[in-house]
Design a protein around this motif. Sequence first.
Motif, short mmCIF file in Angstrom:
data_model
loop_
_atom_site.label_atom_id
_atom_site.label_comp_id
_atom_site.label_asym_id
_atom_site.label_seq_id
_atom_site.Cartn_x
_atom_site.Cartn_y
_atom_site.Cartn_z
N THR A 117 0.83 -1.20 0.00
CA THR A 117 0.00 0.00 0.00
C THR A 117 0.87 1.26 0.00
O THR A 117 0.46 2.30 -0.52
N PHE A 118 2.07 1.15 0.56
CA PHE A 118 2.97 2.30 0.57
C PHE A 118 3.32 2.75 -0.83
O PHE A 118 3.42 3.95 -1.11
N GLU A 119 3.54 1.80 -1.75
CA GLU A 119 3.97 2.16 -3.10
C GLU A 119 2.98 3.12 -3.77
O GLU A 119 3.37 4.14 -4.34
N ALA A 120 1.70 2.82 -3.68
CA ALA A 120 0.69 3.69 -4.27
C ALA A 120 0.55 4.98 -3.47
O ALA A 120 0.42 6.07 -4.04
N ALA A 121 0.60 4.87 -2.14
CA ALA A 121 0.46 6.06 -1.30
C ALA A 121 1.62 7.03 -1.49
O ALA A 121 1.44 8.25 -1.39
N PHE A 122 2.80 6.49 -1.78
CA PHE A 122 3.96 7.34 -2.00
C PHE A 122 3.77 8.21 -3.24
O PHE A 122 4.05 9.42 -3.23
#
Length: 246
Positions: A218-223
């Motif tokens: 989820t971090f990848e998209a949130a970044f």
Amino acid sequence: MTGETGFVENAAALLARVRQQRPRVHCLMNTVVQKFVADGLAALGAIPSMTSSTEEVEAFAQRADALVVNLGTLDEGRRAAIRLATAVARSAHKPWIVDPVHCDYSPSRLAFARELIASGPSVLRGNASEMDIIGEANGVLKIKTGAVDELTLDRHTTRIENGHPFMAQVTGTGCLSGALIAAFMAVERDRLRAATGALLASGIAAEIAAQRSSGPGTFEAAFRDALAALRPEDIIANARISYAEG
């Protein structure tokens, strides 16, 4: 906020300038992360191009405002393309950055990295092992990445503490930071200030993204979302930086 106020305020102003000027960054990039890097540049407001074809890389480099060279996936065709593109950057006085990925793994890769560094890039960015094996790089802004990023040019050193451990669990965040440095150098002639601005933007966006993430997926998209939504005031409020001379 701690650290050098002038550098932080300048970083915030540079974020706004990148979005206003929309610099074009040509990326000779690790093939594993090309989409991630292109999306990250676009999210921040820059324009990416990615071709490594020897038939057209010179034309793309000529149109670009800055160049980033990443040695992540290296073969003879990519070496040729890198030589062509960096020659264009040098002759046109465009800023360019070398990320000597895994130069500590392979003697031939190390020799090629040293060849590039000898031709005078604006910035050299690598982890501690890569930077240690390369050694001296006179006249080049050196960035040693890690939990704290250390930027050194002549007698000036800047340390940036922003970032999050999730960055190490997503392939391409370091490659993207190199591309962001190129984008900031396209709008700021002072390499140290430009690179500081780019790394603050990346690190602070990562901290914001981590607050909204349950893990590296989820971090990848949130970044990417955080890069797109990042405001100059976010940099001013959250920068953790120190600056020294001598």
